[in-house]
Design a protein around this motif. Structure first.
Motif, mmCIF file in Angstrom:
data_model
loop_
_atom_site.group_PDB
_atom_site.id
_atom_site.type_symbol
_atom_site.label_atom_id
_atom_site.label_comp_id
_atom_site.label_asym_id
_atom_site.label_seq_id
_atom_site.Cartn_x
_atom_site.Cartn_y
_atom_site.Cartn_z
ATOM 1 N N VAL A 1 -74.225 4.347 53.010
ATOM 2 C CA VAL A 1 -74.077 5.608 52.270
ATOM 3 C C VAL A 1 -73.657 6.687 53.268
ATOM 4 N N GLY A 2 -72.436 7.173 53.112
ATOM 5 C CA GLY A 2 -71.940 8.228 53.989
ATOM 6 C C GLY A 2 -70.868 7.717 54.938
ATOM 7 N N GLY A 3 -69.696 8.324 54.827
ATOM 8 C CA GLY A 3 -68.569 7.914 55.673
ATOM 9 C C GLY A 3 -68.232 8.964 56.717
ATOM 10 N N GLY A 4 -69.267 9.508 57.357
ATOM 11 C CA GLY A 4 -69.047 10.382 58.511
ATOM 12 C C GLY A 4 -68.825 9.523 59.756
ATOM 13 N N PHE A 5 -68.995 10.117 60.930
ATOM 14 C CA PHE A 5 -68.816 9.356 62.176
ATOM 15 C C PHE A 5 -69.704 8.117 62.195
ATOM 16 N N ALA A 6 -70.974 8.287 61.764
ATOM 17 C CA ALA A 6 -71.935 7.178 61.837
ATOM 18 C C ALA A 6 -71.541 6.048 60.903
ATOM 19 N N GLY A 7 -71.303 6.392 59.628
ATOM 20 C CA GLY A 7 -70.959 5.360 58.650
ATOM 21 C C GLY A 7 -69.673 4.636 59.010
ATOM 22 N N LEU B 1 -70.217 3.933 50.387
ATOM 23 C CA LEU B 1 -70.310 4.927 49.307
ATOM 24 C C LEU B 1 -70.216 6.319 49.916
ATOM 25 N N ASP B 2 -69.464 7.191 49.280
ATOM 26 C CA ASP B 2 -69.459 8.597 49.706
ATOM 27 C C ASP B 2 -69.174 9.462 48.481
ATOM 28 N N LYS B 3 -69.735 10.667 48.506
ATOM 29 C CA LYS B 3 -69.512 11.583 47.366
ATOM 30 C C LYS B 3 -68.132 12.209 47.418
ATOM 31 N N ASN B 4 -67.458 12.094 48.561
ATOM 32 C CA ASN B 4 -66.047 12.493 48.681
ATOM 33 C C ASN B 4 -65.220 11.238 48.938
ATOM 34 N N ASN B 5 -63.929 11.294 48.599
ATOM 35 C CA ASN B 5 -63.117 10.113 48.907
ATOM 36 C C ASN B 5 -62.385 10.241 50.246
ATOM 37 N N PHE C 1 -63.444 15.533 59.631
ATOM 38 C CA PHE C 1 -63.654 15.636 61.072
ATOM 39 C C PHE C 1 -64.289 16.993 61.344
ATOM 40 N N GLN C 2 -65.623 17.007 61.348
ATOM 41 C CA GLN C 2 -66.353 18.284 61.392
ATOM 42 C C GLN C 2 -66.047 19.161 62.611
ATOM 43 N N PRO C 3 -65.858 18.596 63.812
ATOM 44 C CA PRO C 3 -65.613 19.480 64.964
ATOM 45 C C PRO C 3 -64.407 20.406 64.804
ATOM 46 N N LEU C 4 -63.502 20.084 63.875
ATOM 47 C CA LEU C 4 -62.336 20.972 63.701
ATOM 48 C C LEU C 4 -62.407 21.809 62.429
ATOM 49 N N LEU D 1 -66.317 5.755 45.392
ATOM 50 C CA LEU D 1 -66.606 7.188 45.327
ATOM 51 C C LEU D 1 -67.823 7.390 44.433
ATOM 52 N N ALA D 2 -68.959 7.767 45.011
ATOM 53 C CA ALA D 2 -70.186 7.936 44.221
ATOM 54 C C ALA D 2 -71.182 8.748 45.032
ATOM 55 N N GLU D 3 -71.955 9.565 44.317
ATOM 56 C CA GLU D 3 -73.011 10.334 44.979
ATOM 57 C C GLU D 3 -74.342 9.638 44.736
ATOM 58 N N VAL D 4 -75.024 9.310 45.815
ATOM 59 C CA VAL D 4 -76.313 8.623 45.697
ATOM 60 C C VAL D 4 -77.376 9.625 45.256
ATOM 61 N N GLU D 5 -78.111 9.230 44.210
ATOM 62 C CA GLU D 5 -79.136 10.127 43.658
ATOM 63 C C GLU D 5 -80.547 9.626 43.903
ATOM 64 N N LEU E 1 -78.413 4.435 55.579
ATOM 65 C CA LEU E 1 -78.243 5.820 55.132
ATOM 66 C C LEU E 1 -77.639 6.631 56.269
ATOM 67 N N ALA E 2 -76.424 7.087 56.071
ATOM 68 C CA ALA E 2 -75.721 7.857 57.111
ATOM 69 C C ALA E 2 -75.180 9.127 56.468
ATOM 70 N N THR E 3 -76.082 9.866 55.821
ATOM 71 C CA THR E 3 -75.662 11.001 54.987
ATOM 72 C C THR E 3 -75.604 12.330 55.738
ATOM 73 N N GLY E 4 -75.775 12.288 57.029
ATOM 74 C CA GLY E 4 -75.611 13.512 57.810
ATOM 75 C C GLY E 4 -76.782 14.465 57.669
ATOM 76 N N THR E 5 -76.487 15.743 57.832
ATOM 77 C CA THR E 5 -77.549 16.755 57.859
ATOM 78 C C THR E 5 -77.169 17.932 56.955
ATOM 79 N N GLY F 1 -72.086 28.821 55.173
ATOM 80 C CA GLY F 1 -72.240 27.643 56.035
ATOM 81 C C GLY F 1 -70.883 27.093 56.432
ATOM 82 N N MET F 2 -70.886 26.149 57.381
ATOM 83 C CA MET F 2 -69.626 25.497 57.755
ATOM 84 C C MET F 2 -69.904 24.028 58.063
ATOM 85 N N LYS F 3 -70.219 23.279 56.983
ATOM 86 C CA LYS F 3 -70.537 21.866 57.134
ATOM 87 C C LYS F 3 -69.457 20.950 56.588
HETATM 88 C C1 LIG Z 1 -68.606 22.999 62.568
HETATM 89 C C2 LIG Z 1 -69.092 21.782 63.346
HETATM 90 C C3 LIG Z 1 -68.601 21.538 64.614
HETATM 91 C C4 LIG Z 1 -69.050 20.439 65.346
HETATM 92 N N1 LIG Z 1 -68.541 20.195 66.591
HETATM 93 C C5 LIG Z 1 -68.944 19.122 67.291
HETATM 94 C C6 LIG Z 1 -68.415 18.838 68.583
HETATM 95 O O1 LIG Z 1 -67.584 19.579 69.103
HETATM 96 N N2 LIG Z 1 -68.847 17.729 69.236
HETATM 97 C C7 LIG Z 1 -69.777 16.883 68.666
HETATM 98 O O2 LIG Z 1 -70.123 15.879 69.298
HETATM 99 N N3 LIG Z 1 -70.280 17.116 67.436
HETATM 100 C C8 LIG Z 1 -69.904 18.208 66.737
HETATM 101 N N4 LIG Z 1 -70.435 18.450 65.506
HETATM 102 C C9 LIG Z 1 -71.452 17.548 64.990
HETATM 103 C C10 LIG Z 1 -70.841 16.289 64.403
HETATM 104 O O3 LIG Z 1 -69.724 16.618 63.599
HETATM 105 C C11 LIG Z 1 -71.933 15.602 63.574
HETATM 106 O O4 LIG Z 1 -72.986 15.264 64.433
HETATM 107 C C12 LIG Z 1 -71.404 14.349 62.925
HETATM 108 O O5 LIG Z 1 -70.327 14.646 62.049
HETATM 109 C C13 LIG Z 1 -72.525 13.681 62.167
HETATM 110 O O6 LIG Z 1 -72.005 12.486 61.641
HETATM 111 P P1 LIG Z 1 -72.775 11.727 60.485
HETATM 112 O O7 LIG Z 1 -71.993 10.502 60.184
HETATM 113 O O8 LIG Z 1 -74.210 11.573 60.882
HETATM 114 O O9 LIG Z 1 -72.791 12.727 59.231
HETATM 115 P P2 LIG Z 1 -71.592 13.450 58.468
HETATM 116 O O10 LIG Z 1 -70.343 13.514 59.279
HETATM 117 O O11 LIG Z 1 -72.151 14.719 57.944
HETATM 118 O O12 LIG Z 1 -71.271 12.469 57.254
HETATM 119 C C14 LIG Z 1 -72.158 12.317 56.180
HETATM 120 C C15 LIG Z 1 -71.381 11.752 55.022
HETATM 121 O O13 LIG Z 1 -72.329 11.435 53.987
HETATM 122 C C16 LIG Z 1 -71.799 11.839 52.747
HETATM 123 N N5 LIG Z 1 -72.933 12.071 51.857
HETATM 124 C C17 LIG Z 1 -73.945 12.945 52.046
HETATM 125 N N6 LIG Z 1 -74.844 12.848 51.044
HETATM 126 C C18 LIG Z 1 -74.379 11.883 50.211
HETATM 127 C C19 LIG Z 1 -74.863 11.322 49.001
HETATM 128 N N7 LIG Z 1 -76.018 11.720 48.435
HETATM 129 N N8 LIG Z 1 -74.139 10.359 48.392
HETATM 130 C C20 LIG Z 1 -72.959 9.941 48.951
HETATM 131 N N9 LIG Z 1 -72.469 10.431 50.098
HETATM 132 C C21 LIG Z 1 -73.166 11.390 50.711
HETATM 133 C C22 LIG Z 1 -70.978 13.083 53.043
HETATM 134 O O14 LIG Z 1 -69.987 13.314 52.065
HETATM 135 C C23 LIG Z 1 -70.382 12.734 54.407
HETATM 136 O O15 LIG Z 1 -69.123 12.101 54.277
HETATM 137 C C24 LIG Z 1 -69.999 19.560 64.760
HETATM 138 C C25 LIG Z 1 -70.482 19.801 63.472
HETATM 139 C C26 LIG Z 1 -70.038 20.894 62.754
HETATM 140 C C27 LIG Z 1 -70.554 21.137 61.353
#
Ligand SMILES: Cc1cc2nc3c(=O)[nH]c(=O)nc-3n(C[C@H](O)[C@H](O)[C@H](O)COP(=O)(O)OP(=O)(O)OC[C@H]3O[C@@H](n4cnc5c(N)ncnc54)[C@H](O)[C@@H]3O)c2cc1C
Length: 161
Positions: free
Chosen positions: A34-40, A57-61, A65-68, A100-104, A127-131, A147-149
């Motif tokens: 769950v979650g296609g960020g860096f971790a997923g 699974l991710d709530k977005n398709n 890239f959060q750092p940008l 494409l689905a949001e986990v509830e 679970l890799a849903t970020g913060t 915010g800027m997430k």
């Molecule tokens: C503005 C900003 C700048 C940053 N700059 C840097 C940097 O320069 N260097 C660095 O190392 N780190 C940086 N970071 C931190 C880094 O981006 C995060 O640590 C990293 O993206 C976390 O990855 P993640 O996979 O844990 O979570 P995320 O990237 O947040 O991914 C979580 C995914 O889970 C999905 N999701 C969440 N809830 C649900 C749900 N209920 N159902 C389905 N999907 C769901 C989301 O849509 C998302 O795709 C920055 C962060 C921000 C916000």
């Protein structure tokens, strides 16, 4: 003209129950991420071509890239420079499926995930849903700041300037 095939297995092959997320039948263990960020996505890369069925699974398709994000907020980059479609990323990974689905809710007793698109069962769940943004208990900041997430936040900031 022949339509380009984007899925290795037809979607309708296992769509038997309408409130379940449709996936191909398999005897392989199913890993749901769950979650296609860096971790997923890092885990998807590790598990591609392995003897497991991977369901991302991710709530977005799209991956963001959060750092940008700040570059989009300040108009230095356009949104499509920092978001990437998941289906393009996994194209060619025959054991990986994106939905494409949001986990509830998660029901660990029955290894079931409930989403806004239906349920899905798992053998292994990641679970890799970020913060979320931490306002350190400052309600006034939470109420009066932007915010800027994610990419929507960046565009909100951009439109405020
Ligand atoms: C503005 C900003 C700048 C940053 N700059 C840097 C940097 O320069 N260097 C660095 O190392 N780190 C940086 N970071 C931190 C880094 O981006 C995060 O640590 C990293 O993206 C976390 O990855 P993640 O996979 O844990 O979570 P995320 O990237 O947040 O991914 C979580 C995914 O889970 C999905 N999701 C969440 N809830 C649900 C749900 N209920 N159902 C389905 N999907 C769901 C989301 O849509 C998302 O795709 C920055 C962060 C921000 C916000």
């Amino acid at each position: 003209m022949k339509e380009k095939q984007t899925h290795s297995i037809p979607l309708e092959s296992t769509c038997k129950i309408t409130d379940e997320i449709c996936l191909p039948d398999t005897k392989l263990p199913r890993v749901v991420i769950v979650g296609g960020g860096f971790a997923g996505l890092a885990l998807v890369e590790k598990l591609k071509h392995k003897e497991v069925q991977v369901v991302l699974l991710d709530k977005n398709n799209f991956h963001q890239f959060q750092p940008l994000l700040y570059q989009v907020a300040t108009s230095a980059l356009e949104p499509d420079s920092i978001v990437f479609p998941f289906r393009k990323q996994i194209n060619g990974y025959k054991n990986v499926f994106f939905r494409l689905a949001e986990v509830e809710e998660i029901q660990p007793d029955s290894n079931t995930i409930l989403t806004n698109k239906g349920s899905i069962s798992y053998d292994y769940l990641v679970l890799a849903t970020g913060t979320t943004t931490n306002f350190f208990g400052m309600d006034s900041v939470a109420e009066n700041s932007l915010g800027m997430k994610d990419i929507r936040d960046s565009l909100n900031i951009r439109h405020m300037m």
